[in-house]
Design an enzyme around this catalytic site. Structure first.
Site, PDB file in Angstrom:
ATOM      1  N   CYS A  80       2.119   2.872   2.422  1.00  7.32           N
ATOM      2  CA  CYS A  80       3.176   2.915   3.438  1.00  7.32           C
ATOM      3  C   CYS A  80       3.855   1.569   3.642  1.00  7.32           C
ATOM      4  CB  CYS A  80       2.610   3.429   4.761  1.00  7.32           C
ATOM      5  SG  CYS A  80       1.812   5.045   4.628  1.00  7.32           S
ATOM      6  N   ASN A 136       0.828  -1.200   0.000  1.00 10.44           N
ATOM      7  CA  ASN A 136       0.000   0.000   0.000  1.00 10.44           C
ATOM      8  C   ASN A 136       0.862   1.250   0.000  1.00 10.44           C
ATOM      9  OD1 ASN A 136       0.887  -0.570   2.668  1.00 10.44           O
ATOM     10  ND2 ASN A 136      -0.567   0.938   3.426  1.00 10.44           N
ATOM     11  N   GLU A 173       2.998  -1.477   4.529  1.00  8.50           N
ATOM     12  CA  GLU A 173       2.728  -2.454   5.578  1.00  8.50           C
ATOM     13  C   GLU A 173       1.581  -3.405   5.254  1.00  8.50           C
ATOM     14  OE1 GLU A 173      -0.169   0.822   6.837  1.00  8.50           O
ATOM     15  OE2 GLU A 173       1.652   0.563   5.656  1.00  8.50           O
TER      16      GLU A 173
END
Length: 941
Positions: free
Chosen positions: A577, A575, A579
């Site tokens: 970021c 995604n 994670e």
């Protein structure tokens, strides 16, 4: 250096016309940037000597620094803005430090201290009776009416703000406030004078940040109570304890009337919920946390806030309890978790829970197919998903590359880049009504023929039509590529229209099929391909990561081999970021719902509070599961996917604070062991909680065939990765009864396909007053700038230890400023404190990788892992990222790098804590801004 230099000719900016300056004698003058230029010039001359005066370099430097100071001061300025002379001098000091002019900055700091001491000596010590004498001034209410200043109330709220805080005295706050008063000032300016007075003392003691927050809280109380009452109304902290229940009922009704709150909230037992509110938890905030909530989270009507902190937490809790059988009991349970800072939902949930548009999900992952309909549908989906604070991860690998044949037109493809440019501009255009820019990340597999152009997307040079300055990018790297790098072999790039199945393969199957296509290319059966040396491509990937901050390095095979949902599809990207690792396809947009445990609230000096962590984890999983059913979905592909698989992402924050509480240094085997054991506890209880919910509410639809259904938990899936790699060595140690949990999951099922992911938590960590996520401390003393302003941040744990050692004084503050909040060069600090309070760039990054690897074995998704290199080189980068891959990490996030001679201690360009990646191996490259805490990226926060 003159304290108040005479003006020099400087071009005024239009926005300075209505900005005023409050001087120390109480007089008001216009804002004159020329005085900043003169102050800076004299600062340099004092250090460099009079010969520098004729230097064109000095004039250019002063002009640049003056512009930086103006930008910082005027970023939040509007008509009638009043700046105190100390604010201006603070920004001059910061500009010098940011520019690396440390000796000039240090002399400027000492000069300011000398002048302040001289003023104190000249004015003498005020007697108690004189201090108690109220100033004979008037204030102007918001309706334009004037009234005498109620100095007794100012004293009362200041004393209440200081109550219960060690070594905090209301006297200097009141003294500083009196300096900032003038006759006829507005009540808003009076509020600002109070908070500013306390903020100037934060360097003296971090507890003054709490004082500032409590003074801001008084302003908020007056604003909210007056709005709901329709007339001026105030309440101090003693009074609000009794007023909160009745206020809360009025707040909910008004929110429903304004069509901001879901009408179902008014159907709760508001009296019961109002009595459950804990007014004194309003006192738990530091200034940064409360100011962030005030500016960006609390409900307001045309700029007037009417949502107090405990009402905010209860509103979020009620929104998450709407479908519970005993709504009130669950709302109180959820409220307790949020208001205590034990757990915090992500920003989209905090923004929207309980409102009429409850888009509560954090992250959305999509796959873009190789046709125009799919590509332009992807733009539309991105816009709709980003509209309500969603962060986006787009898998672009299926789109054919440059030079590929287009059958429909008998033409030749222009490749990925033109389409990525449009995706970038869409993200910029959709900014949630001005709240923040849309945020997206494009992922591409390393074998794609356009990968080299993809690496250049964030460069500031070249054809701007082939650049995406606002969109994040990430490499999706298969293990086969890493093996070729290790063996120094060739690597072949393909166009996906000729090798369509590579996109959906991983592990051994990918490697075998990839070699099949290489042989086909050698036989002339493929038209678009190119061979490169794997090491050369790897080096270029690392060089661009260093120079531009992108593309990030993420690993395809561990994400898929360890995915509980291998039977249901393929993980094609992460995604925004890095994670989240969920399946995507043409028909399914993956959705994840995030929240984070505040680990600092679950440890003592003796270690983990196991029972508290168990309770928090179980309630948090229930809250996250509720998000899925309550959520407002903007596209059907997201709704269908989320209801079918029901993934959530429970993470953590405050890891660095938890280490400090236990007296552990981040660069130590004990810290790595704590990372392992704390994540084991969270993993165990999160899986158990989801299994219990499956018994209560039913299994998620695609459970059968998953790794869960086969009794393979995240710790077990690590062996699947080891088998694929052959020679991999991982740590499998554990302390809990995992066999019993395996049997329970196999028998009872899971409510959620995925349950854990560690997000960056930048904003919600600010709210809770802890270090974000799994990050090491950035600095021990620095100024953080975000959308809410500039904030001095001092490490309260360090200050407490320095006080105990008798080392906390003005000289120590000056040294911390001079050395950018780093303890190493300060001789009088004991080595043990230097070890425990080592900052991000002082910690060898292999310790961060080791801790992350031990966490990763327990997590079914991934971690937003930033890596830090103080003096980067090609060799260090190569070793670090190879280590990350060998250690079994699924993803990495930003690379934080800074030259040893230009370490940033505060913020540039108006976002939280951005620092420059100053090239060490490529001096001609432009530096990259790598966000430590970016308000433009709130989706995962």
């Amino acid at each position: 250096m003159a304290e108040s230099p005479t003006s020099t000719p400087t071009a005024d900016r239009p926005e300075t016309a209505h900005v005023r300056v409050l001087r120390r004698d109480g007089s008001i003058s216009g804002f004159d940037p020329g005085k900043i230029s003169v102050a800076l010039t004299k600062a340099f001359l004092a250090v460099e000597g009079g010969g520098a005066a004729a230097s064109s370099r000095l004039h250019r430097l002063v002009a640049e620094l003056t512009e930086q100071v103006q930008n910082s001061l005027l970023r939040h300025a509007g008509p009638g803005t009043l700046l105190h002379i100390e604010q201006i001098q603070d920004q001059v000091e910061l500009a010098l430090m940011r520019g690396g002019h440390h000796q000039v900055a240090r002399d400027y700091v000492l000069y300011r201290e000398q002048r302040a001491e001289a003023r104190r000596a000249a004015s003498g010590t005020e007697s108690a009776s004189e201090a108690a004498q109220p100033p004979e001034l008037t204030v102007t209410d918001s309706d334009g009416r004037t009234r005498p200043l109620d100095w007794q109330r100012v004293r009362t709220i200041t004393e209440q703000a200081c109550s219960g805080l060690d070594e905090v005295d209301p006297a200097p706050v009141l003294e500083e406030t009196r300096k900032n008063l003038y006759d006829g000032m507005s009540t808003a300016e009076l509020d600002e004078a109070l908070t500013l007075a306390a903020r100037t003392l934060v360097e003296r003691d971090p507890e003054y940040s709490r004082v500032s927050a409590r003074l801001l809280l008084d302003k908020l109380r007056g604003e909210a109570l007056s709005y709901l009452a329709g007339a001026a109304r105030e309440a101090d902290q003693e009074q609000i304890r009794d007023l909160y229940p009745s206020y809360f009922a009025d707040y909910v009704r008004r929110g429903v009337e304004l069509e901001m709150l879901d009408p179902r909230l008014a159907e709760f037992d508001l009296d019961r919920l109002g009595r459950a509110l804990r007014a004194d938890r309003d006192l738990s905030f530091d200034y940064l946390g409360l100011q962030t909530l005030y500016d960006r989270y609390f409900l307001h009507h045309r700029g007037t806030r009417f949502e107090l902190p405990q009402a905010f937490f209860m509103r979020v809790a009620m929104g998450l309890a709407l479908r519970e059988d005993d709504r009130e009991a669950r709302a109180v349970e959820f409220y307790e978790l949020l208001s205590s800072f034990d757990f915090m939902c992500s920003t989209p949930t905090l923004f929207n829970s309980g409102t009429t548009r409850p888009q509560l999900s954090s992250c959305f992952l999509t796959t873009v197919e190789d046709d125009l309909d799919s590509i332009f549908q992807a733009y539309r989906n991105n816009a709709l998903l980003a509209k309500y604070s969603g962060g986006l991860g787009n898998d672009w690998t299926p789109v054919r590359g440059l030079g590929a044949h287009i059958k429909g037109t008998n033409g030749t493809s222009q490749g990925l880049v033109p389409f990525l440019k449009i995706a970038n501009d869409t993200a910029v255009a959709v900014n949630q009504g001005g709240k923040r820019k849309g945020a997206a990340c494009a992922y591409l597999e390393t074998w794609h023929i356009d990968v080299e152009e993809f690496l250049d997307l964030r460069k500031n040079t070249g054809d701007d039509r082939r650049r995406t300055h606002d969109m994040n990018t990430a490499n999706w790297v298969p293990d086969e590529f890493m093996r070729r790098v290790h063996a120094d072999e060739t690597w072949t790039l393909f166009s996906p229209d000729e090798v369509p199945d590579l996109h959906d393969l991983y592990g051994t199957e990918f490697a075998e099929r990839y070699r099949h296509y290489e042989r086909a290319a050698e036989r002339g059966e493929l038209k678009v391909f190119r061979q490169v040396r794997a090491v050369d491509l790897w080096r270029r990937m690392l060089t661009m990561l260093f120079e531009t901050g992108h593309p990030w390095i993420t690993f395809k095979d561990p994400c898929n081999l360890r995915s509980p949902q291998r039977h249901a599809g393929v993980v094609h990207s992460s995604n925004l970021c890095t994670e989240i690792t969920l399946n995507t396809s043409k028909d399914e947009v993956a959705v994840c719902n995030l929240g984070s445990i505040n680990l600092a609230r679950h440890v003592t000096v003796d270690g983990i509070d196991h029972e508290r962590l168990r309770r928090t984890t179980r309630t948090a999983v229930r809250m996250l599961d509720n998000v899925i059913d309550i959520n407002f979905y903007t596209i059907p592909e997201a709704r269908n996917s989320n209801l079918r698989h029901r993934p959530v992402g429970l993470g953590l924050m405050g890891f660095a604070d938890a280490l400090v509480v236990q007296g552990l240094a981040a660069a130590s085997p004990e810290a790595v062991e704590f990372a392992d054991r704390s994540m084991e506890q969270i993993s165990y209880h999160a899986i158990a909680a989801s299994s219990e919910l499956a018994t209560e509410r039913g299994r998620y639809e695609s459970f059968e065939g998953s790794l869960w259904s086969r009794g393979i938990l995240p710790i077990d899936s690590l062996r699947l990765l080891a088998e694929s790699r052959g020679d991999a060595e991982f740590d499998y140690s554990s302390t809990l009864d995992w066999e019993a949990l395996r049997e329970r999951v196999r028998a009872d099922g899971m409510r959620n396909s995925n349950v854990m992911a560690i997000a960056p938590t930048a904003t919600i960590a600010n709210i809770c007053g802890v270090n974000q996520s799994i990050e090491p401390p950035y600095r021990n003393l620095y100024v953080k700038s975000n959308m809410s302003g500039d904030f001095t941040v001092a490490n309260p744990h360090l200050v407490a230890d320095l006080k105990r050692a008798g080392l906390w004084d003005e000289a120590m503050v000056a040294d911390l400023k001079y050395f950018d909040g780093v303890l190493g060069p300060i001789d009088r600090i004991p080595d043990e404190l230097k070890r425990r309070y080592a900052t991000a760039f002082e910690i060898e990054p292999h310790w961060l990788v080791a801790a992350a690897a031990r966490r990763q074995k327990w997590i079914d998704q991934a971690q937003s892992l930033n890596l830090y290199l103080a003096e980067p080189s090609g060799r260090k980068l190569d070793e670090l990222y190879r280590l990350a891959w060998r250690s079994g990490l699924k993803t990495t996030y930003y690379l934080r790098s800074t030259a040893a001679t230009s370490v940033e201690k505060s913020t540039l360009r108006g976002t939280d804590g951005k620092l420059n990646a100053v090239p060490a191996v490529a001096p001609t490259a432009e530096p990259a801004a790598c966000s430590i805490d970016d308000p433009d990226c709130e989706a995962c926060q």
